[in-house]
Motif scaffolding. Structure first.
Motif, PDB file in Angstrom:
ATOM      1  N   ILE A   1       0.970  -1.609   0.289  1.00 21.05           N
ATOM      2  CA  ILE A   1       0.172   0.365  -0.537  1.00 21.05           C
ATOM      3  C   ILE A   1       0.790   1.505   0.037  1.00 21.05           C
ATOM      4  O   ILE A   1       0.557   1.773  -0.742  1.00 21.05           O
ATOM      5  CB  ILE A   1      -1.035   0.014   0.854  1.00 21.05           C
ATOM      6  CG1 ILE A   1      -2.088   1.111   1.016  1.00 21.05           C
ATOM      7  CG2 ILE A   1      -0.288   0.109   1.950  1.00 21.05           C
ATOM      8  CD1 ILE A   1      -3.513   0.808   1.828  1.00 21.05           C
ATOM      9  N   GLU A   2       2.308   1.378   0.528  1.00 22.87           N
ATOM     10  CA  GLU A   2       2.862   2.160   0.517  1.00 22.87           C
ATOM     11  C   GLU A   2       3.697   2.895  -1.125  1.00 22.87           C
ATOM     12  O   GLU A   2       3.996   3.423  -0.823  1.00 22.87           O
ATOM     13  CB  GLU A   2       4.026   2.740   1.700  1.00 22.87           C
ATOM     14  CG  GLU A   2       3.552   2.629   3.064  1.00 22.87           C
ATOM     15  CD  GLU A   2       4.596   1.808   3.970  1.00 22.87           C
ATOM     16  OE1 GLU A   2       5.860   1.704   3.650  1.00 22.87           O
ATOM     17  OE2 GLU A   2       4.029   1.717   5.153  1.00 22.87           O
ATOM     18  N   LYS A   3       4.130   1.976  -1.382  1.00 24.81           N
ATOM     19  CA  LYS A   3       4.519   1.626  -3.235  1.00 24.81           C
ATOM     20  C   LYS A   3       3.117   2.074  -3.973  1.00 24.81           C
ATOM     21  O   LYS A   3       3.362   3.088  -4.710  1.00 24.81           O
ATOM     22  CB  LYS A   3       4.858   0.568  -3.059  1.00 24.81           C
ATOM     23  CG  LYS A   3       6.161   0.905  -4.705  1.00 24.81           C
ATOM     24  CD  LYS A   3       6.818  -0.074  -5.377  1.00 24.81           C
ATOM     25  CE  LYS A   3       6.753  -0.066  -6.575  1.00 24.81           C
ATOM     26  NZ  LYS A   3       6.022   0.369  -7.431  1.00 24.81           N
ATOM     27  N   ALA A   4       2.206   1.091  -2.955  1.00 22.77           N
ATOM     28  CA  ALA A   4       1.438   1.942  -4.591  1.00 22.77           C
ATOM     29  C   ALA A   4       0.687   3.753  -4.152  1.00 22.77           C
ATOM     30  O   ALA A   4       0.787   4.205  -5.208  1.00 22.77           O
ATOM     31  CB  ALA A   4      -0.520   1.683  -3.864  1.00 22.77           C
TER      32      ALA A   4
ATOM     33  N   VAL B   1      -0.483  -0.962 -11.563  1.00 20.67           N
ATOM     34  CA  VAL B   1      -0.812  -0.570 -12.457  1.00 20.67           C
ATOM     35  C   VAL B   1      -0.469   1.264 -12.207  1.00 20.67           C
ATOM     36  O   VAL B   1       0.359   1.812 -13.234  1.00 20.67           O
ATOM     37  CB  VAL B   1      -2.681  -0.169 -12.505  1.00 20.67           C
ATOM     38  CG1 VAL B   1      -2.973   1.168 -13.732  1.00 20.67           C
ATOM     39  CG2 VAL B   1      -3.005  -1.123 -13.069  1.00 20.67           C
ATOM     40  N   PHE B   2       0.082   1.629 -11.203  1.00 24.40           N
ATOM     41  CA  PHE B   2       0.351   2.654 -10.694  1.00 24.40           C
ATOM     42  C   PHE B   2       1.984   2.397 -11.432  1.00 24.40           C
ATOM     43  O   PHE B   2       2.688   3.801 -12.723  1.00 24.40           O
ATOM     44  CB  PHE B   2       0.348   3.238 -10.153  1.00 24.40           C
ATOM     45  CG  PHE B   2      -0.961   3.655  -9.108  1.00 24.40           C
ATOM     46  CD1 PHE B   2      -2.014   4.164  -9.842  1.00 24.40           C
ATOM     47  CD2 PHE B   2      -1.307   3.603  -8.177  1.00 24.40           C
ATOM     48  CE1 PHE B   2      -3.027   4.809  -9.727  1.00 24.40           C
ATOM     49  CE2 PHE B   2      -2.565   3.760  -6.956  1.00 24.40           C
ATOM     50  CZ  PHE B   2      -3.151   4.532  -8.204  1.00 24.40           C
ATOM     51  N   GLU B   3       2.768   1.591 -11.255  1.00 28.79           N
ATOM     52  CA  GLU B   3       3.890   1.318 -11.683  1.00 28.79           C
ATOM     53  C   GLU B   3       3.897   1.797 -12.910  1.00 28.79           C
ATOM     54  O   GLU B   3       5.154   1.807 -14.041  1.00 28.79           O
ATOM     55  CB  GLU B   3       3.986  -0.314 -11.484  1.00 28.79           C
ATOM     56  CG  GLU B   3       5.765  -0.642 -10.861  1.00 28.79           C
ATOM     57  CD  GLU B   3       5.795  -2.169 -10.162  1.00 28.79           C
ATOM     58  OE1 GLU B   3       5.764  -2.180  -9.113  1.00 28.79           O
ATOM     59  OE2 GLU B   3       5.507  -2.884 -10.944  1.00 28.79           O
ATOM     60  N   ASP B   4       3.561   0.518 -13.750  1.00 30.10           N
ATOM     61  CA  ASP B   4       2.699   0.082 -14.800  1.00 30.10           C
ATOM     62  C   ASP B   4       3.670   1.330 -15.913  1.00 30.10           C
ATOM     63  O   ASP B   4       3.790   2.036 -17.281  1.00 30.10           O
ATOM     64  CB  ASP B   4       1.742  -0.600 -15.385  1.00 30.10           C
ATOM     65  CG  ASP B   4       2.307  -1.059 -17.053  1.00 30.10           C
ATOM     66  OD1 ASP B   4       2.786  -1.208 -17.847  1.00 30.10           O
ATOM     67  OD2 ASP B   4       0.873  -0.271 -17.613  1.00 30.10           O
TER      68      ASP B   4
END
Ligand code: PMP
Length: 420
Positions: A107-110, A309-312
């Motif tokens: 969750i922190e990375k998201a 998705v955010f990472e992508d």
């Protein structure tokens, strides 16, 4: 052709061509079989299952649904590879404690990736909530104003109208402009708007999913202490947005950034802490902000998917790049409609046409059923317009590949040639 090794231990290796994903490891090494000995769980993967997985890309359709909507194929494949055993934790994300360090890292990375995508300043909280965008129709007035307070609603489609109707239960909202009598085809000029100088907030729906009307710039509330609030459910993360123009942004995830079940709220921190007394604990933004969205059990798997998705999106170069792709896709589709000599027609004023949801009608409306049937045969699905407006609607969110839009345009031209 490079082999791509996916992160998870025991994850099947995938080799990616432009169309197909082929398993390189023998089926005997997939996790369900290796753990069968220790836990006596039997795995029923058959040759047929293997074949359907191998040809997944070929089997996938172009899904033009308005939401839940298509997700990036590489995200689905990554989730698939991590499903059974996330990063060697011995369990899937669905089975983890939401308070454990593994889920905390997810969750922190998201949140960090979303902050970086939208350049969200520190004085804004990011919340991952449940209840869809519809719950926010109530949560916004409950958190931002007292029962008698005036607020403004600029209504450019049926979602804005629904938000207004819900707000009536909790404060004193006024529709300062509505496009209903014209069937929602435009955004008004901001100059002539009769904004209430005392309104606590001005609410807009940044992209009306059903009618395909999208704000290209944003009005400023007349009250210097009032804030702009936007429902960005259907164009969230489709382009860069200056978050500082808004007091609050909310978005259901299931169009552009993940599965249904997650609703993201971005709210300026100084607006927190004034919720009406009757506000249910689950709708109180301050409680969620103080607990980093972990006050109760959050929609863990959905948040994990949003994170992928955010990472992508970051890997694609961020929202400037994403917007360019969206402009290109929408451009070729609107051109095809406009150049069809009236065979297809989009009623929305050109300057505010949505990059995400493209509604169009057929001059010969009796051909609609055939259009949909033929498109489906070509593996293009969910093109039927919303039941309240009819016609067609192609939702072309971030994850819709250019190839999908090109295929649709080629199909439309062909259909026209046959039926003109
Ligand atoms: N606002 C907009 C712009 C939408 O498109 C939708 C869903 N289609 C909603 C709100 C309602 O969202 P949910 O179903 O997540 O409550």
């Amino acid at each position: 052709m490079a082999a791509t090794s996916l992160n998870a231990p025991n994850a099947p290796l995938l080799q990616k061509t432009h169309q197909t994903h082929v398993f390189l490891k023998p089926i005997s090494t997939i996790p369900c079989q290796t753990s069968a000995k220790r836990f006596s769980i039997s795995c029923s993967a058959t040759t047929q299952d293997r074949l359907s997985v191998q040809s997944q890309s070929q089997d996938r359709v172009f899904n033009f649904a308005a939401g839940p909507a298509t997700l990036p194929e590489n995200v689905l494949l990554k989730a698939q590879s991590e499903l059974y055993n996330w990063h060697g934790s011995g369990m899937s994300v669905m089975e983890m404690s939401h308070r454990g360090k593994d889920f905390r890292s997810i969750i922190e990375k998201a949140e960090a990736d979303l902050r970086s995508l939208l350049t969200i300043p520190e004085n804004y909280a990011v919340l991952f909530l449940q209840g869809g965008a519809t719950t926010q129709f109530a949560a916004v007035p409950l958190n931002l104003c007292a029962p008698g307070d005036s607020v403004d609603y600029l209504v450019t489609g049926s979602w804005g109208d629904k938000a207004f109707k819900e707000a009536k239960k909790y404060c004193n909202p006024k529709v300062i402009w509505s496009g209903k009598s014209e069937n929602y085809v435009r955004v008004p000029s901001f100059d002539g708007l009769e904004l209430n100088p005392n309104a606590k907030y001005l609410h807009i729906c940044a992209n009306e999913t059903i009618y395909g009307v999208e704000f290209k710039d944003y009005p400023v509330p007349r009250n210097p202490n009032g804030v702009l609030v936007a429902d960005m459910s259907s164009n969230f993360c489709s382009k860069p947005v200056d978050v500082t123009k808004f007091g609050l942004i909310y978005a259901g995830a299931q169009k552009n950034v993940g599965p249904s079940g997650v609703c993201i709220v971005i709210v300026r921190k100084d607006l927190l802490g004034n919720a009406q007394e009757i506000t249910p604990v689950m709708l109180d933004y301050k409680i969620h902000a103080d607990n980093n969205s972990l006050y109760n059990t959050p929609p863990c798997y959905g948040i994990y998917m949003c994170g992928l998705v955010f990472e992508d999106l970051l890997k694609q170069g961020g929202l400037e790049e994403v917007e360019k792709k969206n402009q290109k896709k929408a451009g070729i589709l609107y051109n095809a409609i406009d150049e069809s000599k009236g065979f297809y027609r989009c009623p929305v004023e050109k300057s505010v046409r949505s990059l995400m949801n493209v509604p169009f009608t057929l001059k010969k409306s009796e051909l609609e059923a055939e259009f949909l049937k033929e498109a489906e045969k070509e593996k293009m699905v969910q093109l039927k317009g919303h039941r309240s407006v009819g016609g067609m609607r192609a939702s072309i969110y971030n994850a819709m590949p250019l190839a999908g839009v090109e295929k649709l345009v080629a199909f439309m031209k062909d259909f026209q040639a046959k039926h003109a």
